[in-house]
Design an enzyme around this catalytic site. Structure first.
Site, mmCIF file in Angstrom:
data_model
loop_
_atom_site.group_PDB
_atom_site.id
_atom_site.type_symbol
_atom_site.label_atom_id
_atom_site.label_comp_id
_atom_site.label_asym_id
_atom_site.label_seq_id
_atom_site.Cartn_x
_atom_site.Cartn_y
_atom_site.Cartn_z
ATOM 1 N N LYS A 1 29.596 4.427 -58.732
ATOM 2 C CA LYS A 1 31.031 4.684 -58.620
ATOM 3 C C LYS A 1 31.596 4.165 -57.304
ATOM 4 C CE LYS A 1 31.200 7.364 -62.381
ATOM 5 N NZ LYS A 1 31.934 7.020 -63.617
ATOM 6 N N HIS B 1 33.930 17.286 -66.437
ATOM 7 C CA HIS B 1 33.220 16.274 -67.224
ATOM 8 C C HIS B 1 32.109 16.977 -67.992
ATOM 9 C CE1 HIS B 1 30.436 12.867 -67.850
ATOM 10 N NE2 HIS B 1 31.465 12.061 -67.661
ATOM 11 N N ASP C 1 31.268 18.463 -58.273
ATOM 12 C CA ASP C 1 31.059 17.204 -58.980
ATOM 13 C C ASP C 1 31.982 16.179 -58.327
ATOM 14 O OD1 ASP C 1 31.088 15.009 -60.630
ATOM 15 O OD2 ASP C 1 31.709 16.086 -62.434
ATOM 16 N N CYS D 1 34.373 11.510 -71.939
ATOM 17 C CA CYS D 1 33.330 12.522 -71.726
ATOM 18 C C CYS D 1 33.937 13.812 -71.172
ATOM 19 C CB CYS D 1 32.238 12.015 -70.790
ATOM 20 S SG CYS D 1 31.321 10.610 -71.446
ATOM 21 N N GLN E 1 33.858 11.142 -59.218
ATOM 22 C CA GLN E 1 35.095 10.368 -59.102
ATOM 23 C C GLN E 1 35.671 10.393 -57.696
ATOM 24 O OE1 GLN E 1 36.509 8.385 -61.455
ATOM 25 N NE2 GLN E 1 34.712 8.842 -62.698
#
Length: 399
Positions: free
Chosen positions: A220, A116, A194, A357, A197
């Site tokens: 999220k 991302h 990261d 993104c 998600q």
């Protein structure tokens, strides 16, 4: 408790609204449960802050209880290794800028096409400031990082590897545990995950993964916007120079000397987003009654049914994850993606279209934009049917 989608769905007031749409954009942000709304309202009807006075002891206790719940959620090393940020983006920037004093010309940073922009752009900027060199790992036709390519890029100059845990474009989960083992065996690099998600789809065990840093956003995983988490190993977090300075993050200030507080407060300058943290505490307490693996299985079943139906459409190109996923990225090769998304939105179907993104990822797919459906455990088969009925009408108009 055994997961029941109908009972789970009842905890979301959104579905009772007269103007509620078919919401299939959960990778962007999840809907909010009643417990979050109620606790947030209660907080704003109260007085005080946290860590300030005797009369805000209740709020302070709830605020710190949230750290303990996050620690258990991801099996972090310690409550003091749970740092509040405004989201994944700020968490990554806190690491990047916090490590800047430790980077110099000739050092190397590894990222990938799967990242991302919050990861991709941030580390490019840090490389420019420090003189470090960026290596961008390609992803294969299965959208996975190749371990051999990673190995070729690891050396004594590698200072950090930033890994995308799960993609917001295709839902692909990188084999991060195996990749981290490879990094450990062939370098002394720090590892950042990261998990924006991944946090709502995967049961994360930070100790088992052996990552130095992990970043994710509360919104999220049914929590509030404007709140994120930076966590990791205390030894790694203690390397970080604070990104911001001010109240609460100091130990002692005199005319001659300033010393900083211990973690986590050293990285949490200023009045925090108290309502969000206390709200997230309520969300995590509510969420703990459900099995995350059963929840994910329910969302994946709907996505797989949708994927199979889409595969029967002429000119539909799917970008499938190598694993079962609740995310579907696709295009119709004879229809403009944005035009189709506009027609669907006008008929109350909420999905996402664009670059997500992640322009390097889209370039790897060979697309200027994709349509994306992303399912949550509160979605039901009737919403899938509504999507396809609307899709058929929209395609007929556009063709």
């Amino acid at each position: 408790m055994h997961f029941d989608p109908v009972t789970f769905r009842q905890d979301f007031p959104y579905f009772t609204h007269a103007d509620a749409v078919v919401y299939l954009d959960n990778a962007a942000t999840t809907l909010k449960p009643r417990c979050l709304i109620d606790v947030t309202v209660d907080f704003y009807q109260s007085a005080g802050s946290v860590h300030r006075s005797q009369y805000d002891e209740k709020q302070t206790a709830l605020y710190e209880q949230a750290r303990s719940r996050v620690k258990r959620l991801i099996n972090a090393e310690d409550e003091h290794a749970v740092i509040w940020t405004s989201g994944t983006t700020q968490a990554i920037n806190t690491v990047a800028n916090g490590l800047l004093p430790h980077l110099k010309a000739g050092d190397e940073i590894i990222i990938s096409e799967a990242d991302h922009h919050a990861n991709f752009v941030t580390w490019h900027q840090i490389a420019e400031k420090s003189g470090a060199k960026i290596h961008v790992l390609p992803i294969g036709d299965d959208w996975l990082i190749d371990s051999d390519t990673l190995l070729k890029n690891l050396n004594a100059r590698t200072k950090l590897v930033a890994l995308n845990f799960a993609s917001n474009v295709t839902g692909t989960q990188q084999p991060v545990k195996q990749l981290i083992r490879l990094i450990r065996a062939n370098s002394t690099a720090l590892v950042l995950l990261d998990a924006a998600q991944a946090i709502s789809h995967i049961k994360i065990d930070l100790a088992d993964l052996d990552a130095d840093f992990i970043a994710f956003s509360a919104h999220k995983i049914y929590g509030p916007t404007g709140l994120g988490v930076l966590s990791g190993k205390l030894s790694a977090l203690n390397l970080l120079q604070p990104l911001q300075y001010g109240g609460k993050m100091i130990n002692k200030v005199s005319k001659q000397q300033i010393t900083f507080a211990e973690l986590p407060y050293r990285l949490e300058a200023g009045t925090p987003n108290i309502a969000a943290v206390i709200g997230f505490n309520a969300v995590l307490a509510w969420l703990s009654q459900w099995d995350i693996e059963e929840m994910e299985a329910a969302a994946v079943r709907l996505a797989e049914t949708t994927r199979q139906r889409l595969s029967g459409y002429a000119q539909c190109k799917l970008f499938n994850s190598p694993q079962p996923s609740s995310v579907i990225s696709f295009v119709f090769e004879d229809v403009n993606a944005s035009d189709l998304a506009t027609l669907l939105a006008e008929q109350n179907i909420a999905l996402r279209v664009g670059e997500h993104c992640a322009q390097p990822y889209l370039a790897r797919l060979g697309q200027a934009a994709t349509l994306r459906l992303s399912f949550a455990p509160y979605n039901v088969e009737a919403e899938v049917d509504a999507f396809f009925a609307t899709l058929d009408k929209s395609l007929e108009l556009l063709r």
